[in-house]
Structure formats: C-alpha cells, structure tokens
Design an enzyme around this catalytic site. Structure first.
Site, PDB file in Angstrom:
ATOM      1  N   LYS A 114     -30.057  -1.397 -22.277  1.00 40.29           N
ATOM      2  CA  LYS A 114     -28.681  -0.960 -22.029  1.00 40.29           C
ATOM      3  C   LYS A 114     -28.125  -0.247 -23.249  1.00 40.29           C
ATOM      4  O   LYS A 114     -27.448   0.758 -23.137  1.00 40.29           O
ATOM      5  CB  LYS A 114     -27.784  -2.149 -21.685  1.00 40.29           C
ATOM      6  CG  LYS A 114     -27.930  -2.557 -20.243  1.00 40.29           C
ATOM      7  CD  LYS A 114     -26.728  -3.314 -19.740  1.00 40.29           C
ATOM      8  CE  LYS A 114     -26.923  -3.704 -18.292  1.00 40.29           C
ATOM      9  NZ  LYS A 114     -26.267  -4.934 -17.925  1.00 40.29           N
ATOM     10  N   LYS A 196     -36.421  -0.220 -12.039  1.00 43.76           N
ATOM     11  CA  LYS A 196     -35.947  -1.311 -11.182  1.00 43.76           C
ATOM     12  C   LYS A 196     -34.849  -0.822 -10.220  1.00 43.76           C
ATOM     13  O   LYS A 196     -33.988  -0.047 -10.627  1.00 43.76           O
ATOM     14  CB  LYS A 196     -35.386  -2.393 -12.116  1.00 43.76           C
ATOM     15  CG  LYS A 196     -34.831  -3.611 -11.455  1.00 43.76           C
ATOM     16  CD  LYS A 196     -34.261  -4.581 -12.480  1.00 43.76           C
ATOM     17  CE  LYS A 196     -32.842  -4.219 -12.880  1.00 43.76           C
ATOM     18  NZ  LYS A 196     -32.057  -5.312 -13.469  1.00 43.76           N
ATOM     19  N   LYS A 199     -27.958  -1.525  -8.701  1.00 44.06           N
ATOM     20  CA  LYS A 199     -26.696  -0.995  -8.192  1.00 44.06           C
ATOM     21  C   LYS A 199     -26.139   0.082  -9.129  1.00 44.06           C
ATOM     22  O   LYS A 199     -25.286   0.847  -8.737  1.00 44.06           O
ATOM     23  CB  LYS A 199     -25.686  -2.123  -8.004  1.00 44.06           C
ATOM     24  CG  LYS A 199     -25.652  -3.131  -9.113  1.00 44.06           C
ATOM     25  CD  LYS A 199     -25.206  -4.494  -8.607  1.00 44.06           C
ATOM     26  CE  LYS A 199     -25.492  -5.585  -9.623  1.00 44.06           C
ATOM     27  NZ  LYS A 199     -25.431  -6.919  -9.091  1.00 44.06           N
TER      28      LYS A 199
HETATM   29  P1  AMP Z   1     -27.772  -9.078 -11.274  1.00 42.22           P
HETATM   30  O1  AMP Z   1     -27.359  -8.205 -10.148  1.00 42.22           O
HETATM   31  O2  AMP Z   1     -28.294  -8.296 -12.440  1.00 42.22           O
HETATM   32  O3  AMP Z   1     -26.768 -10.111 -11.637  1.00 42.22           O
HETATM   33  O4  AMP Z   1     -29.023  -9.882 -10.720  1.00 42.22           O
HETATM   34  C1  AMP Z   1     -28.894 -10.986  -9.866  1.00 42.22           C
HETATM   35  C2  AMP Z   1     -30.246 -11.510  -9.472  1.00 42.22           C
HETATM   36  O5  AMP Z   1     -30.969 -10.517  -8.719  1.00 42.22           O
HETATM   37  C3  AMP Z   1     -31.155 -11.872 -10.662  1.00 42.22           C
HETATM   38  O6  AMP Z   1     -31.896 -13.018 -10.334  1.00 42.22           O
HETATM   39  C4  AMP Z   1     -32.038 -10.672 -10.793  1.00 42.22           C
HETATM   40  O7  AMP Z   1     -33.262 -10.977 -11.411  1.00 42.22           O
HETATM   41  C5  AMP Z   1     -32.227 -10.269  -9.327  1.00 42.22           C
HETATM   42  N1  AMP Z   1     -32.534  -8.837  -9.202  1.00 42.22           N
HETATM   43  C6  AMP Z   1     -31.726  -7.800  -9.557  1.00 42.22           C
HETATM   44  N2  AMP Z   1     -32.329  -6.618  -9.317  1.00 42.22           N
HETATM   45  C7  AMP Z   1     -33.554  -6.911  -8.794  1.00 42.22           C
HETATM   46  C8  AMP Z   1     -34.664  -6.116  -8.330  1.00 42.22           C
HETATM   47  N3  AMP Z   1     -34.632  -4.780  -8.365  1.00 42.22           N
HETATM   48  N4  AMP Z   1     -35.755  -6.766  -7.858  1.00 42.22           N
HETATM   49  C9  AMP Z   1     -35.793  -8.116  -7.810  1.00 42.22           C
HETATM   50  N5  AMP Z   1     -34.792  -8.916  -8.235  1.00 42.22           N
HETATM   51  C10 AMP Z   1     -33.678  -8.335  -8.717  1.00 42.22           C
END
Ligand code: AMP
Ligand code: TRP
Length: 330
Positions: A114, A196, A199
């Site tokens: 980031k 990855k 959003k």
């Molecule tokens: P976040 O949106 O960053 O708070 O992520 C919330 C959860 O979703 C965490 O457990 C992340 O590891 C999982 N996660 C986010 N993006 C991905 C992705 N592209 N593939 C698999 N898991 C994801």
C-alpha cells in the site's frame, strides 16, 4: 467450547474474493463445527487507515453486517458486532503497541504494497494496523481465525505479540491459529490475474461485487482475461486467468478442480465461461434476495445490539485484567 473470530473491513463493496476467501468459509465452518462460538465483526476502525467518505463508510458497514447473515450465518450461533462499538479493541491495540517493534511492522507486505502505491499520505494507523488486528483477535481469546491468504502474515505477528505478552506478564492470551482454505484463499482480478481481486481494483471489470446484477456478473465473467492456449487446464503459472476461473468454479460447486478440467478440456473457454457465469449467478442471486430482505427489516439492528452486549461483556473483563497485569492505574 472453541471460539472463532474474524472481521472484514468496510472499505468498499464486498467482492467474490471476500465471499470465497472469508464469508463462505465462516458459513461452512459454522455448519460443520459443533461446540464453537463465532465472533464476527465489521472492522470499521481498520477501514479508516485510508481516507473514507463518511456516508459511504456508513453504507458499507451495514452492507457487511447484512451480508454476513444473507450468506447464511446462523444468528443464534454468531456474535455479530461493529468493531468501533467496542472501545476495548483500540485500547488493547495501544497496549500491544508497547510490545511491537517498528522493524516487525516495516516487514508487513500489505503495508509495504500500500505504501508503494500511495507514496504520500500514508497514515500511522496504516502502519500500526496489524497491532489493532492482533488486539481484535486476542481480546476474545480466539482459537481459530478463518481468513484469506493475504492475512497470513498478520496472523503470524498476532501470534508473536501474544506470545511476547505471555512471556513477559505470565500466560494470559490464547495463541490463535489461522484457518486458510486450500483453494480459493486468493481469488485473482478477472482483468489482471497477477493481482488479487479487490474492491479497490483499478477497473470494476476486474472484480465481481456480491451485489452485482446477474447481467453484469455474466458480462464480467465472459470478458475475463484468459490466454492463447485455448484449453481448459489447471496451470496457474502459464494460464493464471483460467486457473483463477477454475478455482472459483471448484469452490462454488464443492468439486475438485480435476473433475471440472475433465469436463471442459475439450469444450473450450466459451462454454466454460458460460457455465461458470451460471454457477456464480446461481450462488449470488439467493444471497442478494436475502440481503434485501434483511435490510428492509429491523432485524439487523437488533442482532447488532445483542452482539455488542455479548462482545463487550468479554472484552471489558479481558482488558481490565490485562491492564492489571501490566501494572497500569492505581
Ligand atoms: P478485507 O476486505 O481486506 O477486509 O478482507 C476480508 C477477508 O476477505 C479477509 O479474510 C481476506 O483475506 C479475504 N479476502 C479479501 N480479498 C480476497 C481475495 N481476492 N481472495 C480471497 N480472499 C480474500
Ligand atoms: N485485516 C483484515 C483484512 O483486511 C480484516 C480484519 C481486521 C480481521 N481485524 C481482523 C480479520 C481480525 C480477522 C481477524 O482483511
């Protein structure tokens, strides 16, 4: 009784990556594990490590809370709450900062990535974020933390910090174990399968939002980047786009990747993508329907109030003892 703790940041709309890597796992664990309590929260304090529009933030907080339930979590087995409503997270986070070294935080890849992208305006909260995450987890003495692959390093630092506390002040925090799915722990961007699915992706064609219209979902899958091999096979190095689509197909249908490869090997990408679009739409449409029902009722606030009460009960006790052990106060 075992305890599972996990959270999701409301930093944008939820994606299929969040669903496959995290939410779907929570639901499956809840359906298979008996004698386990689930503490799931909306990590809103984590979202503000980068700038958020207040109205959008509020909207995303509700979206995540409702989506946990829409995806199938059982409200009777889940303590669902909003992180910022439990002050103890931030307070414990500060206490744990006194046991965390700058060098450890400088090594966190998520921070490094980031920071690389955003050369100016990196906040100190973004830097100390893993310490708050450690607090989120050990405040509740979690046994297991289901997350996607990108959170693995944060779980390692959580374990290090908790162990350090226990060595200094006596055994007090449980050392949590991560649960990372074998496939689907890292769903990739549909337009750029080296990256990855997120959003905050540069193009909205790269991710499927859980609330995307079925037509949009189908279009995004049909235009997903593949390769010139032209054959459905699982080769993440040479065919990362197809490998990613296979992972999505396999997780959503609970099948082995090999079975799907056998089925489509001779059929080509067009057929494969059309069927995958149906799989994704069939998964998301019932969730979207339930999501709308939940938002239209006043059930959500009731569940979040109950969740807050239960989480607070545990958090207050744990933090009070923790401060006593450190020697703070009178
Ligand atoms: P976040 O949106 O960053 O708070 O992520 C919330 C959860 O979703 C965490 O457990 C992340 O590891 C999982 N996660 C986010 N993006 C991905 C992705 N592209 N593939 C698999 N898991 C994801
Ligand atoms: N940092 C996680 C993410 O970005 C979200 C999160 C915050 C979390 N606190 C947590 C996940 C505690 C699991 C446990 O995905």
């Amino acid at each position: 009784m075992k305890r599972i703790v996990s959270g999701i940041k409301p930093s944008g709309t939820l994606t299929l990556g969040n669903y496959i890597g995290a939410i779907r796992q929570f639901v499956q664990l809840q359906q298979t594990l008996s004698d386990t309590e689930f503490f799931l929260f909306v990590a809103d304090m984590h979202a503000i490590t980068v700038e958020q529009d207040p109205a959008q933030l509020k909207k995303h907080i509700r979206e995540i809370a409702a989506m946990y339930l829409a995806a199938g979590l059982d409200q009777d087995k889940t303590v669902l709450f909003i992180q910022s409503e439990i002050q103890e997270h931030v307070e414990l986070g500060y206490l744990l900062q006194s046991l965390t070294y700058m060098g450890e935080l400088e090594r966190m890849t998520q921070y490094k990535d980031k920071a690389k992208k955003q050369e100016t305006g990196i906040t100190s909260a973004l830097f100390t974020y893993p310490v708050l995450m450690a607090a989120d987890i050990i405040l509740y003495d979690a046994d297991y933390v289901p997350v996607g692959e990108d959170q693995k390093q944060h779980l390692e630092i959580t374990r290090d910090i908790a162990t350090r506390f226990n060595n200094r002040y006596g055994s007090f925090f449980k050392i949590p174990e991560p649960i990372i799915p074998k496939i689907g722990a890292r769903i990739m961007d549909l337009q750029n399968p080296e990256q990855k699915m997120s959003k905050s992706s540069s193009s909205d064609k790269g991710y499927i939002a859980l609330l995307d219209d079925p037509k949009v979902i189908t279009k995004k899958i049909k235009s997903a980047v593949t390769d010139s091999y032209g054959k459905v096979q699982y080769d993440p190095i040479n065919q990362p786009g197809v490998a990613n689509l296979l992972q999505i197909y396999a997780t959503l249908t609970n099948q082995e990747i090999d079975t799907i490869v056998d089925q489509y090997q001779t059929l080509g990408y067009k057929n494969f993508k059309e069927d995958l679009a149906v799989v994704v739409v069939d998964t998301l449409v019932p969730i979207q329907k339930k999501y709308q029902e939940i938002l239209a009722s006043n059930l959500l606030d009731h569940i979040l109030d109950q969740g807050r009460t239960r989480a607070q009960e545990i958090a207050v006790k744990k933090l009070t003892k923790c401060k006593r052990l450190i020697g703070l106060g009178r």
